[in-house]
Design a protein around this motif. Sequence first.
Motif, PDB file in Angstrom:
ATOM      1  N   ALA A  12       0.871  -1.086  -0.003  1.00 28.93           N
ATOM      2  CA  ALA A  12      -0.016   0.102   0.052  1.00 28.93           C
ATOM      3  C   ALA A  12       0.805   1.295   0.088  1.00 28.93           C
ATOM      4  O   ALA A  12       0.197   2.499  -0.457  1.00 28.93           O
ATOM      5  CB  ALA A  12      -1.025   0.012   1.140  1.00 28.93           C
ATOM      6  N   ILE A  13       2.202   0.978   0.212  1.00 25.07           N
ATOM      7  CA  ILE A  13       2.891   2.350   0.225  1.00 25.07           C
ATOM      8  C   ILE A  13       3.761   2.603  -1.005  1.00 25.07           C
ATOM      9  O   ILE A  13       4.324   3.480  -1.241  1.00 25.07           O
ATOM     10  CB  ILE A  13       4.071   2.343   1.559  1.00 25.07           C
ATOM     11  N   LEU A  14       3.323   1.640  -1.982  1.00 25.34           N
ATOM     12  CA  LEU A  14       4.243   1.843  -3.231  1.00 25.34           C
ATOM     13  C   LEU A  14       3.733   2.969  -4.113  1.00 25.34           C
ATOM     14  O   LEU A  14       2.503   3.242  -3.851  1.00 25.34           O
ATOM     15  CB  LEU A  14       4.306   0.533  -4.178  1.00 25.34           C
ATOM     16  N   PRO A  15       4.225   3.745  -4.845  1.00 27.48           N
ATOM     17  CA  PRO A  15       3.985   4.913  -5.487  1.00 27.48           C
ATOM     18  C   PRO A  15       2.460   4.754  -6.266  1.00 27.48           C
ATOM     19  O   PRO A  15       1.729   5.470  -5.982  1.00 27.48           O
ATOM     20  CB  PRO A  15       4.820   5.376  -6.251  1.00 27.48           C
ATOM     21  N   ASP A  16       2.354   3.486  -6.881  1.00 24.08           N
ATOM     22  CA  ASP A  16       1.059   3.481  -7.848  1.00 24.08           C
ATOM     23  C   ASP A  16       0.091   2.859  -6.905  1.00 24.08           C
ATOM     24  O   ASP A  16      -0.998   2.805  -7.485  1.00 24.08           O
ATOM     25  CB  ASP A  16       1.515   2.234  -8.902  1.00 24.08           C
TER      26      ASP A  16
END
Length: 130
Positions: A12-16
Amino acid sequence: MMGLISSQGWEAILPDALQDNHLLLMSDQIRDLLSGAGWKGGGHEPASAALPLTLLLLTKAGANPSGDGFEVGLETLQEALCLLNTAVDREIVNRMLQRQDPTPIGTGLIQGLQMLVQHAKEEAESACHA
């Protein structure tokens, strides 16, 4: 933003996966960290999410905590922040242009971080044997 980690996992913290407002905030915080401006008390909290999220991504990419803390070289941390900054900027541009990448940005980011962590481990091992 930290609530995203516990409720949805580290993906959930990945840019996408970030919402637009979180993505823009992350971009600002990373730039503050890389420029040193975030540590001067410029009116907002210094990189309150960018640094812990970068460290979390590094652990997911293979960096290991040591003892009670987490050891990562400053050079490795700076390179990880640069990779994350590039991924965040790329996602912002994709959203502005309303285009979809064939490979999710998070996948490329994790692969880059894994290579960075592997390189740092190899350098640490070679320094120990020297």
